[in-house]
Design a protein around this motif. Structure first.
Motif, PDB file in Angstrom:
ATOM      1  N   ALA A  98      -4.929 -15.109  -4.191  1.00 22.00           N
ATOM      2  CA  ALA A  98      -4.323 -13.864  -5.526  1.00 22.00           C
ATOM      3  C   ALA A  98      -5.331 -12.922  -4.517  1.00 22.00           C
ATOM      4  O   ALA A  98      -4.510 -11.733  -4.543  1.00 22.00           O
ATOM      5  N   VAL A  99      -6.459 -13.039  -4.498  1.00 18.12           N
ATOM      6  CA  VAL A  99      -6.887 -11.507  -4.417  1.00 18.12           C
ATOM      7  C   VAL A  99      -7.028 -10.735  -3.063  1.00 18.12           C
ATOM      8  O   VAL A  99      -6.488  -9.909  -3.021  1.00 18.12           O
ATOM      9  N   LEU A 100      -6.493 -12.224  -1.654  1.00 20.71           N
ATOM     10  CA  LEU A 100      -5.620 -11.945  -0.484  1.00 20.71           C
ATOM     11  C   LEU A 100      -4.928 -10.577  -0.699  1.00 20.71           C
ATOM     12  O   LEU A 100      -4.381  -9.601  -0.528  1.00 20.71           O
ATOM     13  N   THR A 101      -3.994 -12.234  -1.634  1.00 21.67           N
ATOM     14  CA  THR A 101      -2.257 -11.270  -1.756  1.00 21.67           C
ATOM     15  C   THR A 101      -2.298  -9.307  -2.555  1.00 21.67           C
ATOM     16  O   THR A 101      -1.242  -9.274  -1.985  1.00 21.67           O
ATOM     17  N   ALA A 102      -3.695  -9.564  -3.725  1.00 24.54           N
ATOM     18  CA  ALA A 102      -3.376  -7.950  -3.731  1.00 24.54           C
ATOM     19  C   ALA A 102      -3.379  -7.154  -2.947  1.00 24.54           C
ATOM     20  O   ALA A 102      -2.915  -6.081  -3.020  1.00 24.54           O
ATOM     21  N   ALA A 103      -4.930  -7.544  -2.723  1.00 22.65           N
ATOM     22  CA  ALA A 103      -5.358  -6.626  -1.626  1.00 22.65           C
ATOM     23  C   ALA A 103      -4.516  -6.422  -0.321  1.00 22.65           C
ATOM     24  O   ALA A 103      -4.463  -5.215  -0.566  1.00 22.65           O
ATOM     25  N   PHE A 104      -3.429  -7.248  -0.129  1.00 24.42           N
ATOM     26  CA  PHE A 104      -2.365  -6.698   1.245  1.00 24.42           C
ATOM     27  C   PHE A 104      -1.702  -5.878   0.742  1.00 24.42           C
ATOM     28  O   PHE A 104      -1.108  -4.994   0.929  1.00 24.42           O
ATOM     29  N   ALA A 105      -1.708  -5.916  -0.665  1.00 24.14           N
ATOM     30  CA  ALA A 105      -0.393  -5.606  -1.361  1.00 24.14           C
ATOM     31  C   ALA A 105      -1.221  -4.055  -2.022  1.00 24.14           C
ATOM     32  O   ALA A 105      -0.185  -2.914  -1.373  1.00 24.14           O
ATOM     33  N   VAL A 106      -2.248  -3.890  -1.939  1.00 23.50           N
ATOM     34  CA  VAL A 106      -2.479  -2.695  -2.401  1.00 23.50           C
ATOM     35  C   VAL A 106      -2.549  -1.437  -0.968  1.00 23.50           C
ATOM     36  O   VAL A 106      -2.290  -0.865  -0.640  1.00 23.50           O
ATOM     37  N   VAL A 107      -2.784  -2.126   0.208  1.00 28.65           N
ATOM     38  CA  VAL A 107      -3.381  -1.638   1.491  1.00 28.65           C
ATOM     39  C   VAL A 107      -1.862  -1.095   2.098  1.00 28.65           C
ATOM     40  O   VAL A 107      -1.719  -0.218   2.418  1.00 28.65           O
ATOM     41  N   VAL A 143     -10.574  -4.263   7.897  1.00 31.64           N
ATOM     42  CA  VAL A 143      -8.755  -4.938   7.181  1.00 31.64           C
ATOM     43  C   VAL A 143      -8.343  -5.725   7.818  1.00 31.64           C
ATOM     44  O   VAL A 143      -7.962  -6.536   6.952  1.00 31.64           O
ATOM     45  N   THR A 144      -8.379  -5.517   9.153  1.00 29.72           N
ATOM     46  CA  THR A 144      -7.848  -6.907  10.064  1.00 29.72           C
ATOM     47  C   THR A 144      -8.401  -7.598   9.806  1.00 29.72           C
ATOM     48  O   THR A 144      -7.369  -9.440   9.878  1.00 29.72           O
ATOM     49  N   GLY A 145      -9.924  -8.074   9.665  1.00 30.59           N
ATOM     50  CA  GLY A 145     -10.116  -9.569   9.783  1.00 30.59           C
ATOM     51  C   GLY A 145     -10.216 -10.088   8.842  1.00 30.59           C
ATOM     52  O   GLY A 145     -10.040 -11.382   8.112  1.00 30.59           O
ATOM     53  N   VAL A 146     -10.442  -8.840   7.520  1.00 30.80           N
ATOM     54  CA  VAL A 146     -10.366 -10.132   6.018  1.00 30.80           C
ATOM     55  C   VAL A 146      -8.875  -9.817   5.161  1.00 30.80           C
ATOM     56  O   VAL A 146      -8.816 -11.159   5.040  1.00 30.80           O
ATOM     57  N   LEU A 147      -8.026  -9.276   5.739  1.00 28.24           N
ATOM     58  CA  LEU A 147      -6.641  -9.439   5.752  1.00 28.24           C
ATOM     59  C   LEU A 147      -5.761  -9.933   5.778  1.00 28.24           C
ATOM     60  O   LEU A 147      -4.475 -11.605   6.305  1.00 28.24           O
ATOM     61  N   ILE A 230      11.603   4.683   8.121  1.00 28.61           N
ATOM     62  CA  ILE A 230      11.897   3.490   8.397  1.00 28.61           C
ATOM     63  C   ILE A 230      10.565   2.892   8.166  1.00 28.61           C
ATOM     64  O   ILE A 230      10.676   1.902   6.947  1.00 28.61           O
ATOM     65  N   PHE A 231       9.597   2.697   8.739  1.00 29.28           N
ATOM     66  CA  PHE A 231       8.234   1.904   8.464  1.00 29.28           C
ATOM     67  C   PHE A 231       7.574   1.905   6.826  1.00 29.28           C
ATOM     68  O   PHE A 231       7.254   1.012   6.558  1.00 29.28           O
ATOM     69  N   ALA A 232       7.554   2.737   6.395  1.00 30.32           N
ATOM     70  CA  ALA A 232       6.815   3.494   5.543  1.00 30.32           C
ATOM     71  C   ALA A 232       7.576   2.616   4.741  1.00 30.32           C
ATOM     72  O   ALA A 232       7.029   2.593   3.252  1.00 30.32           O
ATOM     73  N   LEU A 233       9.084   2.966   3.858  1.00 29.80           N
ATOM     74  CA  LEU A 233       9.982   2.277   3.335  1.00 29.80           C
ATOM     75  C   LEU A 233       9.667   0.798   3.368  1.00 29.80           C
ATOM     76  O   LEU A 233      10.002   0.224   2.836  1.00 29.80           O
ATOM     77  N   VAL A 234       9.549   0.129   4.582  1.00 30.81           N
ATOM     78  CA  VAL A 234       9.381  -1.361   4.070  1.00 30.81           C
ATOM     79  C   VAL A 234       8.048  -1.760   3.650  1.00 30.81           C
ATOM     80  O   VAL A 234       8.337  -2.737   3.520  1.00 30.81           O
ATOM     81  N   LEU A 235       7.220  -0.705   4.246  1.00 30.87           N
ATOM     82  CA  LEU A 235       5.777  -1.408   3.348  1.00 30.87           C
ATOM     83  C   LEU A 235       5.555  -0.878   2.365  1.00 30.87           C
ATOM     84  O   LEU A 235       5.022  -1.997   1.199  1.00 30.87           O
ATOM     85  N   LEU A 236       6.601  -0.011   1.481  1.00 30.33           N
ATOM     86  CA  LEU A 236       6.632   0.358   0.214  1.00 30.33           C
ATOM     87  C   LEU A 236       7.708  -1.104  -0.393  1.00 30.33           C
ATOM     88  O   LEU A 236       6.459  -1.841  -1.070  1.00 30.33           O
ATOM     89  N   ALA A 237       8.164  -1.477   0.298  1.00 27.94           N
ATOM     90  CA  ALA A 237       9.117  -2.561  -0.533  1.00 27.94           C
ATOM     91  C   ALA A 237       8.154  -3.724  -0.465  1.00 27.94           C
ATOM     92  O   ALA A 237       8.022  -4.756  -1.586  1.00 27.94           O
ATOM     93  N   VAL A 238       7.368  -4.297   1.000  1.00 30.01           N
ATOM     94  CA  VAL A 238       7.193  -5.849   0.833  1.00 30.01           C
ATOM     95  C   VAL A 238       5.881  -5.436  -0.206  1.00 30.01           C
ATOM     96  O   VAL A 238       5.150  -6.105  -0.475  1.00 30.01           O
ATOM     97  N   ALA A 239       4.894  -4.468  -0.457  1.00 29.32           N
ATOM     98  CA  ALA A 239       3.599  -3.872  -1.136  1.00 29.32           C
ATOM     99  C   ALA A 239       3.931  -4.110  -2.595  1.00 29.32           C
ATOM    100  O   ALA A 239       3.457  -4.968  -2.895  1.00 29.32           O
ATOM    101  N   ALA A 240       5.631  -4.213  -3.165  1.00 23.79           N
ATOM    102  CA  ALA A 240       5.312  -4.122  -4.599  1.00 23.79           C
ATOM    103  C   ALA A 240       6.173  -5.225  -4.795  1.00 23.79           C
ATOM    104  O   ALA A 240       5.946  -5.924  -5.721  1.00 23.79           O
ATOM    105  N   PHE A 241       6.856  -6.164  -3.884  1.00 26.79           N
ATOM    106  CA  PHE A 241       6.926  -7.681  -4.078  1.00 26.79           C
ATOM    107  C   PHE A 241       5.353  -8.318  -4.609  1.00 26.79           C
ATOM    108  O   PHE A 241       5.666  -9.477  -5.239  1.00 26.79           O
TER     109      PHE A 241
END
Length: 248
Positions: A98-107, A143-147, A230-241
């Motif tokens: 759960a921590v990995l998922t949340a950290a992934f979204a925040v980053v 970040v690459t190594g952890v996530l 486009i890149f930024a919008l895709v990232l925002l959508a994935v992060a929110a989900f």
């Protein structure tokens, strides 16, 4: 829908992102592997590294042929991230899912906001400072190594916003950074690679490679500023989900 068909569809989209945007592959691959193919976060991050590494090399060759890769900056950026990526990969095994998922979204969300606020690609390019490149590369490697991500979704914003590189060059150079960081992170996950379902990962990789070639063609037809948005919008959508999922 069968797992193989889902893997082919997801691979095509991820390859398209890597080829056109120089990143976004792993930030999309991890959610696809978890939510579409039912992988655990640990397995998904390892499979993502395998998929993104192979696909990035393919896309890098195409961009290098056209002279868009800034090798000196990219090598410095990537070299600074090797040790942090290795240490981060070892740490990831001890972090709750759960921590990995949340950290992934925040980053991912932070990277998207940085790209949305940065200058238009190609405007105000500045001389590269080795110290700044090394610091950004080290942070990206960690970040690459952890996530378990290749780091392109962070490398592109860093190369554009921090180092002042033009979007087209940032896309190409990030592919080299992704390859180096992903290999370093995979070195610490050798034991989990053996447990991957290659009947799914194989088609995923194949579709991603084909998608990367199409993405490369797409990048030549769309302006760098448009790609950045486009890149930024895709990232925002994935992060929110993913953040919403982690909070459940």
């Amino acid at each position: 829908m069968s797992a193989v068909i889902l893997a082919l569809a997801a691979g095509a989209v991820i390859g398209l992102a890597l080829g056109a945007l120089g990143g976004g592959g792993s930030v999309l691959a991890v959610p696809a592997l978890i939510y579409l193919l039912g992988s655990s976060p640990v397995v998904a991050t390892t499979a993502s590294l395998v998929i993104v590494t192979i696909t990035s090399v393919t896309a890098l060759v195409a961009h290098a042929r056209e002279g868009h890769v800034r090798w000196r900056t990219g090598l410095l950026f990537a070299a600074a991230g090797i040790v942090p990526a290795t240490l981060g990969g070892a740490l990831a095994a001890h972090v709750p899912a759960a921590v990995l998922t949340a950290a992934f979204a925040v980053v991912a969300g932070a990277a998207a906001v940085r790209m949305m606020r940065s200058r238009r690609a190609g405007e105000g390019a500045v001389a590269v400072r080795p110290g700044r490149a090394a610091a950004a590369g080290a942070g990206l490697g960690a970040v690459t190594g952890v996530l378990g991500v290749g780091g392109g979704f962070l490398a592109v914003p860093a190369l554009v916003g921090v180092l002042g590189m033009r979007m087209r060059n940032a896309v190409a150079t990030s592919l080299m950074v992704i390859t180096v960081n992903s290999l370093a992170a995979l070195a610490t996950r050798a034991d989990t690679v053996e447990g991957l379902d290659w009947a799914v990962v194989g088609p995923f990789v194949g579709a991603a490679i084909l998608g990367a070639w199409d993405g490369k063609k797409l990048s030549a037809k769309i302006s760098g500023h448009t790609l950045q948005r486009i890149f930024a919008l895709v990232l925002l959508a994935v992060a929110a989900f993913m953040l919403a999922d982690a909070a459940v």
